[in-house]
Design a protein around this motif. Structure first.
Motif, PDB file in Angstrom:
ATOM      1  N   MET A  57       0.810  -1.156  -0.019  1.00 36.61           N
ATOM      2  CA  MET A  57       0.081  -0.041  -0.030  1.00 36.61           C
ATOM      3  C   MET A  57       0.880   1.190   0.098  1.00 36.61           C
ATOM      4  O   MET A  57       0.351   2.291  -0.405  1.00 36.61           O
ATOM      5  N   ALA A  58       2.255   0.974   0.471  1.00 40.36           N
ATOM      6  CA  ALA A  58       2.856   2.428   0.628  1.00 40.36           C
ATOM      7  C   ALA A  58       3.530   2.751  -1.045  1.00 40.36           C
ATOM      8  O   ALA A  58       3.873   3.647  -1.074  1.00 40.36           O
ATOM      9  N   GLY A  59       3.828   1.562  -1.557  1.00 42.12           N
ATOM     10  CA  GLY A  59       4.182   1.605  -3.112  1.00 42.12           C
ATOM     11  C   GLY A  59       3.117   1.931  -3.797  1.00 42.12           C
ATOM     12  O   GLY A  59       2.244   2.605  -3.628  1.00 42.12           O
ATOM     13  N   LYS A  60       3.354   1.384  -5.132  1.00 40.20           N
ATOM     14  CA  LYS A  60       2.296   1.808  -5.907  1.00 40.20           C
ATOM     15  C   LYS A  60       1.659   0.572  -6.398  1.00 40.20           C
ATOM     16  O   LYS A  60       0.460   0.502  -6.805  1.00 40.20           O
TER      17      LYS A  60
ATOM     18  N   GLY B  93      -0.042  -1.623  -4.491  1.00 38.53           N
ATOM     19  CA  GLY B  93      -1.429  -1.868  -3.757  1.00 38.53           C
ATOM     20  C   GLY B  93      -2.532  -0.824  -4.209  1.00 38.53           C
ATOM     21  O   GLY B  93      -3.338  -1.451  -4.782  1.00 38.53           O
ATOM     22  N   PRO B  94      -2.227   0.382  -4.487  1.00 35.63           N
ATOM     23  CA  PRO B  94      -3.232   1.341  -5.012  1.00 35.63           C
ATOM     24  C   PRO B  94      -3.473   1.037  -6.362  1.00 35.63           C
ATOM     25  O   PRO B  94      -4.713   0.929  -6.882  1.00 35.63           O
ATOM     26  N   VAL B  95      -2.600   0.459  -7.425  1.00 40.72           N
ATOM     27  CA  VAL B  95      -2.888   0.217  -8.612  1.00 40.72           C
ATOM     28  C   VAL B  95      -3.843  -0.892  -8.686  1.00 40.72           C
ATOM     29  O   VAL B  95      -4.808  -0.746  -9.319  1.00 40.72           O
TER      30      VAL B  95
ATOM     31  N   ILE C 250      -5.978  -1.953  -6.389  1.00 42.00           N
ATOM     32  CA  ILE C 250      -7.157  -1.550  -5.960  1.00 42.00           C
ATOM     33  C   ILE C 250      -8.199  -0.665  -6.833  1.00 42.00           C
ATOM     34  O   ILE C 250      -9.087  -1.053  -7.246  1.00 42.00           O
ATOM     35  N   VAL C 251      -7.301   0.077  -7.496  1.00 42.75           N
ATOM     36  CA  VAL C 251      -8.130   1.082  -8.635  1.00 42.75           C
ATOM     37  C   VAL C 251      -8.288  -0.017  -9.659  1.00 42.75           C
ATOM     38  O   VAL C 251      -9.445   0.400 -10.113  1.00 42.75           O
ATOM     39  N   LEU C 252      -7.545  -0.933 -10.191  1.00 43.93           N
ATOM     40  CA  LEU C 252      -8.157  -1.871 -11.212  1.00 43.93           C
ATOM     41  C   LEU C 252      -9.393  -2.782 -10.943  1.00 43.93           C
ATOM     42  O   LEU C 252     -10.196  -2.862 -11.641  1.00 43.93           O
TER      43      LEU C 252
ATOM     44  N   ALA D 257      -4.792  -3.170 -26.572  1.00 42.97           N
ATOM     45  CA  ALA D 257      -4.170  -2.640 -25.521  1.00 42.97           C
ATOM     46  C   ALA D 257      -2.902  -3.225 -24.634  1.00 42.97           C
ATOM     47  O   ALA D 257      -1.937  -2.642 -24.482  1.00 42.97           O
TER      48      ALA D 257
ATOM     49  N   ALA E 195       0.947  -2.072 -24.637  1.00 44.56           N
ATOM     50  CA  ALA E 195       1.544  -2.092 -23.320  1.00 44.56           C
ATOM     51  C   ALA E 195       2.966  -2.855 -23.233  1.00 44.56           C
ATOM     52  O   ALA E 195       3.906  -2.286 -22.942  1.00 44.56           O
TER      53      ALA E 195
ATOM     54  N   ILE F 280       6.819  -1.671 -22.421  1.00 46.66           N
ATOM     55  CA  ILE F 280       7.606  -2.223 -21.520  1.00 46.66           C
ATOM     56  C   ILE F 280       8.852  -2.827 -22.445  1.00 46.66           C
ATOM     57  O   ILE F 280       9.919  -2.650 -21.689  1.00 46.66           O
TER      58      ILE F 280
END
Lengths: 378, 311
Positions: B24-27, B29-31, B33-35, B286, B290, B294
């Motif tokens: 959650m502190a990094g990216k 977790g949030p990514v 959850i948003v997904l 898509a 991506a 990458i």
């Protein structure tokens, strides 16, 4: 001998000699330079000036401007020659003449663009003058190549034919412009950028959402979003609403990502100053952070101005009422009426550049304080 | 104050933060959850948009329906207004893994058609962009006359005139790969030129002066100073370039009469109202975009590491 000759002028001189030696036309009509006394005298004049500059070099902007003027006369005489029986049969003598003009105008432009002792007004003037000259020269080359080689109009019409088509069908072009640009692009652009901006401000309050949305938003800008067009046409029907929907989706993410990035651009020192003034969140937002976000926001607006036009026109390929730029392009291509297609492309290019230019001017007015607009002193 | 490391304090500092807290502190977790929220919204949207039609059908048949029935029905439509994510996944599984690669219905086949013109256009456009940038950096006349046109060339909606390029080039016998690659090339060269002009100018005056004191030739200055220092700029613009190259190839396929390629797949889907087919082509495109970006990112990291640049 240590004399340094002017290279470009020498090249021009060489081509003038070639123009005199090589045949002017190919095929049955054996016209020579003597049949076109006016063009011939211009050719000799070009040769004379090339000789002079090759020997003396270009000294001063005045001489450079004179050269440009001479090339202009040369261009007119070349167009005259073209209309006077050379169309489709021009041969190496004629092309050598064109090349000599090319070398000469390159010399003139090079002199003007290398002059560094100009005051501000002149700098602005040259920064418009040089590209304009270059563009006109390209148009001239295009015209000459198309007419001189007799390129079939279906493949690539000469600029003159496109211009004639343009002024003879202004009403159709205007209707297309209103349908595509005024209705689809502008409404979609305003909705997309507006919603992107608002969501960015909402997201800004939550660091969690910022970390979650930013990487995704960046990724989305690499995706082929135009592909959403057929779906939007199914959902919102054939009229401009579906095109506006495509534009909204295409413009939303660049605006979101850039605004979020911009809102964190305010310096720590300024933020602490606002805090010491006892400013609340909204005061800090409106008085400091939005201002420092402006360069980013305008970056998004500029990106979006081109994206929006593309989105609207491509969406029209998937179904439209019988008006609109994309519709016109695809139907006129089907009828092999390429002049009309190019006229439509010209309008699209003009609309796109103007849209972009307006955004750039607005940016200058709003972010005049930004370092990139400070005048550079050489 | 006597600073004695209290037992509590020591405990906290030695205790490893839990896996979830790190995520959650990094990216990540949030990514994630948003997904997940995005997928949930997609499902809700699918139920909502497809329900009208189903309710109509229930009403016609005079069946008393429950919510569960309605929801399960909206997820199984043949031509839904908005297919549910799992329907798209099933279709993608069918057309990617279960079909033979040579089959006309295989998405692998269509992707490879699109990919080949994307890559051709990308390579040619990238080289053109680098050449233009070198010309612009080394020649003032070229810079002042060409640069404004390069910028305004991109305000022309080239994607919009793609069909004309395809049809006209088709009329003189150029078909298939090349016309699409030309569109991709036109889109590609611009970011590369802009990025490389910036990159080739990125060495500061001090370094260029140093090269002069070494009596380095123009070529040596280019090859040993300007070129290496432009690498980060090059890769940044290559990432942009390959993404729009793919867009160019897809749009270039729209007017070819729906023969092959992801764009053709989109068009065919929109003709016959096959929404699931459209969505699966879109998602494939898509994923392709991506992975290309990458891939460039990997190459960038490798090259910069080889050059000894610290990240």
């Amino acid at each position: 001998m240590s004399r340094q000759f002017d290279n470009f002028a020498l090249v021009a001189l060489g081509f003038v000699v070639l123009a005199l030696l090589l045949p002017l036309t190919a095929g049955d009509s054996q016209l020579g330079w003597m049949d076109h006394p006016a063009a011939f005298s211009v050719l000799l004049l070009v040769g004379g000036v090339s000789l002079y500059t090759a020997w003396k070099g270009v000294h001063g902007t005045g001489v450079a401007l004179l050269i440009v003027g001479l090339v202009f006369i040369g261009v007119l005489s070349a167009i005259g020659l073209m209309n006077d029986g050379l169309a489709g049969t021009a041969s190496w003598g004629f092309w050598a003449y064109i090349f000599s003009l090319w070398a000469l105008i390159w010399r003139g432009i090079a002199h003007i663009s290398n002059t560094s002792t100009l005051h501000k007004g002149q700098r602005v003037a040259t920064s418009i003058f040089i590209p304009a000259l270059f563009g006109l020269w390209l148009l001239f080359l295009w015209e000459m190549l198309c007419v001189g080689f007799g390129v079939p109009g279906v493949l690539l019409p000469p600029p003159s034919a496109i211009f004639l088509q343009l002024i003879s069908s202004l009403d159709i072009l205007y209707a297309d412009f209103v349908q595509t640009f005024m209705k689809s692009v502008l409404s979609g652009f305003i909705m997309g950028c507006g919603s992107g901006f608002i969501v960015a401000i909402l997201v800004d309050r939550s660091p969690f959402l910022k970390r979650g949305l930013l990487p995704l938003g960046n990724m989305v800008s690499a995706l082929p979003i135009v592909g959403i067009a057929p779906i939007m046409v199914m959902w919102f029907g054939f009229d401009w609403q579906s095109k506006a929907a495509v534009v909204v989706i295409m413009t939303f993410f660049p605006m979101l990502v850039n605004t979020v990035a911009g809102l964190s651009a305010a310096g720590k020192l300024e933020l602490e100053l606002m805090r010491s003034y006892g400013a609340g969140y909204w005061q800090t937002l409106f008085k400091l952070r939005l201002h420092s976000a402006m360069p980013f926001i305008f970056n998004a607006l500029k990106i979006n101005s081109t994206l929006a036009l593309i989105g609207a026109i491509v969406a029209e390929f998937f179904g439209t009422p019988i008006v609109g730029m994309g519709f016109r392009i695809s139907t006129e291509v089907g009828r092999m009426n390429v002049d009309m297609v190019w006229a439509e492309i010209f309008i699209a290019a003009l609309a796109g550049s103007t849209f972009y230019g307006v955004m750039a001017l607005l940016e200058r007015a709003v972010t005049f304080w930004h370092p990139s607009y400070r005048v550079k002193h050489r | 104050m006597t600073t004695e490391p209290g037992a509590m304090g020591l405990d906290v500092s030695l205790q490893k933060p839990s896996f979830i807290a790190v995520a959650m502190a990094g990216k990540t977790g949030p990514v994630t959850i948003v997904l997940l929220v995005f997928v949930a919204i997609w499902y809700a949207g699918a139920i909502w948009m497809n329900s009208t039609w189903e309710i109509d059908r229930f009403a016609k048949k005079n069946i008393d329906w429950t919510m569960v029935q309605l929801v399960s029905k909206t997820m199984q439509q043949e031509r839904p207004i908005l297919p549910a994510p799992h329907q798209v996944l099933v279709e993608m599984n069918d057309t990617i893994f279960l079909k033979k690669i040579t089959s006309k219905r295989s998405l692998v086949y269509h992707s490879s058609v699109t990919l080949s013109s994307t890559l051709l256009g990308f390579v040619v456009g990238g080289l053109l962009g680098i050449l233009l940038a070198v010309g612009i950096v080394y020649n003032t006349t070229l810079e002042r006359s060409l640069m404004p046109w390069i910028i305004s060339s991109q305000t022309i909606p080239i994607l919009a005139i793609a069909p004309m390029i395809i049809v006209v080039l088709g009329a003189i016998g150029l078909k298939g790969l090349v016309p699409k690659a030309i569109i991709s090339m036109y889109l590609c060269f611009f970011p590369v030129t802009i990025g490389m002009v910036k990159g080739l100018r990125s060495p500061d005056v001090l370094q260029i002066d140093l090269m002069r004191t070494y009596n380095a030739s123009r070529w040596q200055t280019f090859w040993m100073l300007r070129w290496p220092s432009s690498m980060p700029f090059l890769f940044t613009s290559l990432k942009v370039a390959i993404a729009i190259s793919l867009v160019g190839a897809i749009v270039g396929e729209l007017p070819t009469g729906a023969q092959a390629g992801l764009g053709a797949r989109l068009l065919a889907g929109s003709y016959y109202g096959q929404t699931i087919q459209i969505w699966s082509a879109l998602v494939t495109a898509a994923i392709l975009a991506a992975s290309l970006v990458i891939l460039i990112g990997w190459i960038e990291r490798y090259v910069l590491k080889k050059m000894g640049t610290r990240p």
